[in-house]
Design a protein around this motif. Structure first.
Motif, short mmCIF file in Angstrom:
data_model
loop_
_atom_site.label_atom_id
_atom_site.label_comp_id
_atom_site.label_asym_id
_atom_site.label_seq_id
_atom_site.Cartn_x
_atom_site.Cartn_y
_atom_site.Cartn_z
N GLU A 161 0.79 -1.18 0.04
CA GLU A 161 -0.12 0.07 -0.15
C GLU A 161 0.79 1.21 -0.01
O GLU A 161 1.73 1.31 0.82
CB GLU A 161 -0.93 -0.06 1.19
N VAL A 162 0.65 2.02 -0.93
CA VAL A 162 1.25 3.34 -0.84
C VAL A 162 0.52 4.50 -0.74
O VAL A 162 -0.72 4.73 -1.48
CB VAL A 162 1.92 3.54 -2.38
N SER A 163 0.64 5.04 0.48
CA SER A 163 -0.42 6.24 1.19
C SER A 163 0.18 7.43 0.80
O SER A 163 1.39 7.78 0.98
CB SER A 163 -0.54 5.88 2.47
N TYR A 164 -0.62 8.47 0.74
CA TYR A 164 -0.15 9.75 0.52
C TYR A 164 -0.80 10.93 1.39
O TYR A 164 -1.88 10.56 1.95
CB TYR A 164 -0.73 10.26 -0.97
N ARG A 214 9.55 6.61 3.26
CA ARG A 214 8.83 7.54 2.40
C ARG A 214 9.63 8.07 1.09
O ARG A 214 10.96 7.94 1.04
CB ARG A 214 8.61 9.35 3.23
N PHE A 215 8.85 8.42 0.03
CA PHE A 215 9.44 8.87 -1.02
C PHE A 215 8.72 9.93 -1.91
O PHE A 215 7.36 10.02 -1.86
CB PHE A 215 9.98 7.84 -1.96
N PRO A 216 9.16 11.11 -2.53
CA PRO A 216 8.44 11.92 -3.24
C PRO A 216 8.01 11.87 -4.52
O PRO A 216 8.12 12.64 -5.62
CB PRO A 216 9.76 13.42 -3.25
N PHE A 217 7.37 10.71 -4.80
CA PHE A 217 6.69 10.33 -6.11
C PHE A 217 5.28 10.12 -5.81
O PHE A 217 4.90 9.67 -4.77
CB PHE A 217 7.14 8.90 -6.79
N HIS A 218 4.67 10.28 -6.87
CA HIS A 218 2.98 10.14 -6.78
C HIS A 218 2.84 9.15 -7.81
O HIS A 218 3.02 9.24 -8.95
CB HIS A 218 2.35 11.36 -6.86
N PHE A 219 2.11 7.84 -7.52
CA PHE A 219 1.73 6.77 -8.00
C PHE A 219 0.24 7.44 -8.65
O PHE A 219 -0.76 7.55 -7.91
CB PHE A 219 1.64 5.42 -7.51
N TRP A 234 3.54 0.65 -11.63
CA TRP A 234 2.61 1.74 -11.39
C TRP A 234 2.97 2.89 -12.44
O TRP A 234 4.40 3.09 -12.60
CB TRP A 234 2.60 2.61 -10.06
N ILE A 235 2.08 3.93 -12.91
CA ILE A 235 2.56 5.05 -13.62
C ILE A 235 2.58 5.95 -12.54
O ILE A 235 1.78 5.98 -11.52
CB ILE A 235 1.58 5.30 -14.61
N LEU A 246 5.93 8.58 -16.09
CA LEU A 246 6.89 7.46 -15.92
C LEU A 246 6.46 6.17 -15.21
O LEU A 246 5.41 6.18 -14.79
CB LEU A 246 8.08 7.95 -15.05
N ILE A 247 7.09 5.19 -15.41
CA ILE A 247 6.75 3.70 -15.05
C ILE A 247 7.52 3.13 -13.80
O ILE A 247 8.97 3.28 -13.95
CB ILE A 247 6.93 2.79 -16.11
N MET A 248 7.20 3.06 -12.82
CA MET A 248 8.13 2.48 -11.60
C MET A 248 7.53 1.07 -11.30
O MET A 248 6.15 0.64 -11.36
CB MET A 248 7.67 3.44 -10.14
#
Length: 399
Positions: A161-164, A214-219, A234-235, A246-248
């Protein structure tokens, strides 16, 4: 079964449909043990993959939202023009929505107020509720994306889970130290991001989630996950104006992020909307002229991206205005490009498309024609969620 040669038994049973195998577990203890054997489960699953994909559908909207349907093309003489659906038994849970599918297992998320997760096999009816993420300040999170897949080294399933949460530019560090993450160097554009994400991972069967940092990217949120080469994809984009999509990837084995080369040949005015899976990593872009599907023929090799399909504009009958006298120039004849989703490619070569969560269409790339798909279950006039699904006998080991 004892009268047959030992090597012939799995060959016969692996050709049976899932419901028959589930019922046969009640015959005797020996049958139950055999059908639970992982070698047989894998053999049967490989045969299922060779068929046309099947699907799980969920009606959107009360009072029938908590209902799942299994759909495929195998039960009708017209083949690919009719999807036969079967109502599925659901676990005894509160309201939920369908998240994703992996190896015959569904990931379901409970809706407000619990927001918990469940892994469920709709045919064996085995399910497990997952522990909740414990954070210091849960109210600060403003959304999340989920991923679900199998770690090929441990044979354990994992949920990511990537939470923002919103943060100011002043509080974002120039460099973000993240355990076990490989990522491109942070540029000034990345550092000016106003979005910070926090990554959690759970090995299904474990009591607690782990925080990867944490990291400063938004999926970008996607309607379905993409699992290729044992990696979730994910994009993503830095939270800046006119940023390039971009693609991660996230490797489920070593739990590392890595950027995957994007198809640079897509023109700058066409943005990625989603990724799709067809054995290879694929990407979909669109403009007012239709869709383009790009396929990465050799994984992680930038030069292997090719534009394999171009699909023109189309409006399914169910979404067309009732007044046939209206001009085709009426805006209601045109769908926003974000309302069309590529689901998969069928064995016939046709591309299955979903329009506005309401209609399914098969596009024939050879004849360049569209076929509206008839879906045979009550409630199709309402909206639905759909994910590609391969039925299986897999279950979750909790020890």
């Amino acid at each position: 079964m004892d009268c047959l040669p030992r090597e012939l038994v799995p060959e016969i049973l692996s050709r049976l449909p899932i419901p028959s195998l589930v019922q046969s577990k009640s015959v005797c203890r020996a049958w139950r043990i055999f059908i639970h054997d992982q070698e047989f489960v894998d053999k049967h699953f490989k045969r299922m993959i060779d068929n046309d994909p099947s699907f799980i559908l969920q009606i959107i909207g009360n009072p029938i939202q908590n209902q799942l349907y299994f759909g495929d093309f195998s039960g009708h003489p017209n083949g690919g023009n009719v999807m036969i659906t079967k109502k599925l038994t659901i676990p005894p849970l509160s309201n939920f929505h369908l998240v994703s599918s992996c190896n015959g297992l569904l990931c379901l998320r409970f809706t407000h107020p619990s927001f918990g997760l469940c892994i469920y096999n709709p045919f064996t009816r085995d399910y497990i509720e997952l522990p909740k993420i414990i954070t210091k300040n849960p109210a600060s999170h403003h959304g999340s994306v989920l991923g679900f897949g199998l770690d090929p080294t441990t044979k354990k399933y994992k949920v990511v889970e990537v939470s923002y949460k919103g943060i100011t530019c002043r509080t974002l560090p120039r460099r973000v130290a993240i355990s076990s993450m490989r990522r491109p160097p942070l540029t000034a554009a990345y550092a000016s991001s106003s979005i910070e994400s926090e990554v959690y991972i759970l090995t299904v069967g474990s009591p607690t989630w782990r925080n990867l940092g944490r990291f400063p990217f938004h999926f970008m949120w996607q309607k379905s996950q993409v699992l290729v080469h044992d990696k979730l994809h994910w994009i993503y984009y830095p939270d800046t104006i006119n940023a390039t999509d971009l693609i991660m990837s996230f490797d489920l084995a070593n739990e590392q992020f890595n950027e995957v080369p994007r198809p640079d040949f897509i023109s700058s005015d066409r943005r990625f909307r989603e990724l799709v899976l067809r054995g290879c990593l694929s990407a979909v872009s669109s403009d007012n002229e239709g869709l383009e599907i790009w396929v990465m023929k050799e994984y992680d090799v930038r030069e292997s991206w090719i534009k394999e399909f171009s699909i023109g504009t189309y409006v399914p009958r169910i979404l067309q205005p009732n007044d046939q006298c209206e001009s085709s120039n009426n805006s209601r004849f045109y769908l926003p490009k974000r309302s069309i989703r590529v689901l998969c490619q069928l064995r016939s070569g046709g591309i299955l498309l979903e329009y506005r969560n309401k209609a399914l269409v098969i596009y024939d790339p050879h004849c360049r024609i569209f076929h509206d798909l008839q879906v045979t279950f009550a409630g199709i006039s309402t909206y639905f969620r759909i994910v590609v699904h391969v039925a299986s006998l897999n279950w979750i080991e909790t020890t």
